[in-house]
Design a protein around this motif. Sequence first.
Motif, PDB file in Angstrom:
ATOM      1  N   UNK A  13     -46.102 -43.968 -26.139  1.00  0.00           N
ATOM      2  CA  UNK A  13     -45.865 -43.141 -25.504  1.00  0.00           C
ATOM      3  C   UNK A  13     -44.510 -42.339 -26.574  1.00  0.00           C
ATOM      4  N   UNK A  14     -44.175 -42.120 -25.447  1.00  0.00           N
ATOM      5  CA  UNK A  14     -42.631 -41.394 -25.789  1.00  0.00           C
ATOM      6  C   UNK A  14     -41.383 -41.839 -25.946  1.00  0.00           C
ATOM      7  N   UNK A  15     -40.895 -42.235 -26.292  1.00  0.00           N
ATOM      8  CA  UNK A  15     -39.738 -43.459 -25.241  1.00  0.00           C
ATOM      9  C   UNK A  15     -38.403 -42.838 -26.377  1.00  0.00           C
ATOM     10  N   UNK A  16     -37.941 -43.268 -25.277  1.00  0.00           N
ATOM     11  CA  UNK A  16     -36.278 -43.580 -25.013  1.00  0.00           C
ATOM     12  C   UNK A  16     -35.458 -44.634 -24.947  1.00  0.00           C
ATOM     13  N   UNK A  17     -34.605 -44.902 -25.783  1.00  0.00           N
ATOM     14  CA  UNK A  17     -33.488 -46.375 -25.509  1.00  0.00           C
ATOM     15  C   UNK A  17     -32.729 -46.033 -24.509  1.00  0.00           C
ATOM     16  N   UNK A  18     -32.492 -47.262 -23.425  1.00  0.00           N
ATOM     17  CA  UNK A  18     -32.227 -46.951 -21.502  1.00  0.00           C
ATOM     18  C   UNK A  18     -31.023 -47.502 -21.821  1.00  0.00           C
ATOM     19  N   UNK A  19     -30.100 -46.096 -22.772  1.00  0.00           N
ATOM     20  CA  UNK A  19     -28.819 -46.696 -23.017  1.00  0.00           C
ATOM     21  C   UNK A  19     -28.078 -46.375 -21.368  1.00  0.00           C
ATOM     22  N   UNK A  20     -28.552 -45.243 -20.647  1.00  0.00           N
ATOM     23  CA  UNK A  20     -28.046 -45.439 -19.478  1.00  0.00           C
ATOM     24  C   UNK A  20     -28.502 -46.141 -18.444  1.00  0.00           C
ATOM     25  N   UNK A  21     -29.708 -47.634 -18.754  1.00  0.00           N
ATOM     26  CA  UNK A  21     -29.991 -49.191 -17.725  1.00  0.00           C
ATOM     27  C   UNK A  21     -30.243 -47.804 -16.740  1.00  0.00           C
ATOM     28  N   UNK A  22     -31.238 -46.929 -16.708  1.00  0.00           N
ATOM     29  CA  UNK A  22     -31.758 -46.426 -15.722  1.00  0.00           C
ATOM     30  C   UNK A  22     -32.572 -47.308 -15.433  1.00  0.00           C
ATOM     31  N   UNK A  23     -33.375 -47.894 -16.073  1.00  0.00           N
ATOM     32  CA  UNK A  23     -34.928 -48.406 -15.839  1.00  0.00           C
ATOM     33  C   UNK A  23     -34.342 -49.878 -15.925  1.00  0.00           C
ATOM     34  N   UNK A  24     -34.193 -50.153 -17.537  1.00  0.00           N
ATOM     35  CA  UNK A  24     -34.069 -51.359 -17.969  1.00  0.00           C
ATOM     36  C   UNK A  24     -32.086 -51.841 -18.039  1.00  0.00           C
ATOM     37  N   UNK A  25     -32.306 -52.692 -17.582  1.00  0.00           N
ATOM     38  CA  UNK A  25     -30.827 -53.843 -17.846  1.00  0.00           C
ATOM     39  C   UNK A  25     -30.995 -54.074 -18.879  1.00  0.00           C
ATOM     40  N   UNK A  26     -29.774 -53.644 -19.369  1.00  0.00           N
ATOM     41  CA  UNK A  26     -29.234 -54.637 -21.203  1.00  0.00           C
ATOM     42  C   UNK A  26     -28.905 -55.790 -21.099  1.00  0.00           C
ATOM     43  N   UNK A  27     -29.520 -56.084 -21.961  1.00  0.00           N
ATOM     44  CA  UNK A  27     -28.541 -58.268 -22.698  1.00  0.00           C
ATOM     45  C   UNK A  27     -27.026 -57.973 -22.607  1.00  0.00           C
ATOM     46  N   UNK A  28     -26.945 -57.048 -22.645  1.00  0.00           N
ATOM     47  CA  UNK A  28     -25.937 -57.096 -23.726  1.00  0.00           C
ATOM     48  C   UNK A  28     -25.134 -55.870 -23.196  1.00  0.00           C
ATOM     49  N   UNK A  29     -23.450 -55.945 -23.330  1.00  0.00           N
ATOM     50  CA  UNK A  29     -22.769 -54.838 -22.712  1.00  0.00           C
ATOM     51  C   UNK A  29     -23.339 -52.844 -23.693  1.00  0.00           C
ATOM     52  N   UNK A  30     -23.755 -52.085 -22.481  1.00  0.00           N
ATOM     53  CA  UNK A  30     -24.082 -50.601 -23.717  1.00  0.00           C
ATOM     54  C   UNK A  30     -22.885 -50.239 -23.998  1.00  0.00           C
ATOM     55  N   UNK A  31     -22.315 -49.856 -24.550  1.00  0.00           N
ATOM     56  CA  UNK A  31     -20.612 -48.934 -25.025  1.00  0.00           C
ATOM     57  C   UNK A  31     -21.013 -48.126 -24.711  1.00  0.00           C
ATOM     58  N   UNK A  32     -19.802 -47.173 -24.387  1.00  0.00           N
ATOM     59  CA  UNK A  32     -19.609 -46.102 -23.461  1.00  0.00           C
ATOM     60  C   UNK A  32     -19.766 -45.149 -24.758  1.00  0.00           C
ATOM     61  N   UNK A  33     -20.336 -43.700 -24.281  1.00  0.00           N
ATOM     62  CA  UNK A  33     -20.899 -42.436 -24.627  1.00  0.00           C
ATOM     63  C   UNK A  33     -22.513 -43.078 -25.105  1.00  0.00           C
ATOM     64  N   UNK A  34     -23.228 -43.986 -25.325  1.00  0.00           N
ATOM     65  CA  UNK A  34     -24.535 -44.581 -25.652  1.00  0.00           C
ATOM     66  C   UNK A  34     -24.946 -43.559 -24.163  1.00  0.00           C
ATOM     67  N   UNK A  35     -25.477 -43.256 -23.339  1.00  0.00           N
ATOM     68  CA  UNK A  35     -25.532 -42.868 -22.382  1.00  0.00           C
ATOM     69  C   UNK A  35     -25.476 -40.990 -22.900  1.00  0.00           C
TER      70      UNK A  35
END
Length: 524
Positions: free
Chosen positions: A360-382
């Motif tokens: 698959x062509x996967x991109x880490x879901x930093x904006x959590x549009x599909x998966x809620x991350x188990x940690x706080x995602x730092x600003x700028x990741x999205x």
Amino acid sequence: MAARRTTVLAGTLATLVLGTSALLAPPALAHGPGGRPGPGHGPGHAVDAERFARQVTTRGVWRHLEELQRIADRHDGNRAALTEGYEASARYVERTLKRAGYEVTRDPFTFGFEVIDAEALTLGTGETFAVDQMQYAPSTAEGGVTAPGSVPNDVTGCTADSWAGVEATGTIAVISRGACSFAEKAIAAQAAGAIGAVVYNNVEEMLFGTLGEEGLVDIPVAGAGQADGAAIVAAVAAGTPLTLEVRYHVEEEESFNVIAETKAGRDDNVVVLGAHLDGVEDGPGLNDNGSGSAVLLEVAVQLAKQKKLNNTVRFAWWGAEELGLIGSTAYVEELAGQEGELDRIATYLNFDMVGSPNYVIGVYDADQSTYEAPVDVPPGSAETEAVFTGYFDSRDQAWVDTEFSGRSDYQAFILNGVPASGLFTGADDIKTDEEVALFGGTAGIRHDPNYHTPADDLSNVSREAIGIMAPAVAFATASLATDTSAINGVSGPGDQGHHHGPSHHGKGRAPHHGHEHGGLLKAS
């Protein structure tokens, strides 16, 4: 990509414990002052990202993959941490970078790991089955525990009701995977009176599991394969006693990361790209993670031809990722101990498995549009994620979100507030019909059927996936080498200062054990 449990040195299994400090390293990013420009500062030394993406070719990446395959072939079929195969891989990366004009640094770190002394379940008949001690489960004494076996009445053993009417006191519980966590199974078995537990898989492979945290149970707990589990259940039904022995001791070892960075670029705004260089002992590790390492190396070689950059780009080939993200964790934890050093990093890009054969062509879901991350995602990741997704969208290239679960070397960065994203073509998750519609391939089998096996060789790396991912990595690198203003508000070349070469950081602690878990990346 790190698994739940990984072999280290021939015939042993290893996971992490707290590490110790390595050699004292010089301060990070010691290039010069380089303040942020004021509003309206121009773009400075822009790299043509479209043109640069075309310069990083599948052919160039493939040359590096071919050499990594040759290295594995010459060194017992693998490139695992603490082996000559890893050392030879590092020497190849270093030689290639030096020829391109980089100053290259080895970044040492020390760490503790658990060497397995015994992992077996033996029947009273003498037949022995391999098992895997679950993370955070207690060890047995030498010789193990011997007892009758017991099986819950609903096979998955998740609750007290599962054991109602079953004589479990003083037995070794034999439980099927499924329906609840391994911890819940172990807790229910202990509450029913079991003195040990074996959880067998519901698919044909060894079960590598974790209880999630220490102190949940006082009994040893191990995983087993599906076929072995069936044989053990049959032995329990026949009244055959079981002996479970799982124990380990801790040793200290040293490994290293390989670090290089561009000579050009402002010193207070650094874009870091990383891929782990080590593989597992069970194979040459050409997709996991020769693919990410080779793409990163070709990007570095081509970027060295750019004499002017706005931002410094640092490349890292991480060591001992397969043992629990050790090298990257040590590196980030040392930076975290030096005031302001992590603030100099604009963002981190991670590339771990980018050539999966059923990709698959996967991109880490930093904006959590599909998966809620188990940690706080730092600003700028999205915004970092958007560099990749924007590139793919501009080419009508389908892509999917990959869970930002902390299962690779970006973990320490995001835990310490550094923005991050990256690319991934899949490991042991099963490809869906929807993914086949987007990317082709075969539904119902893994994205990488050869994951952590001897078949993870060059013949099973997808040229097509590399051909999609390598230009995407190049485009993102060139774009962020020019401008990170969308991520952190910094644009323009700033005050470049004098370059003193790449920083290297050897101190830090590895996380306890190497077991991480998450959604699309790898199943529990």
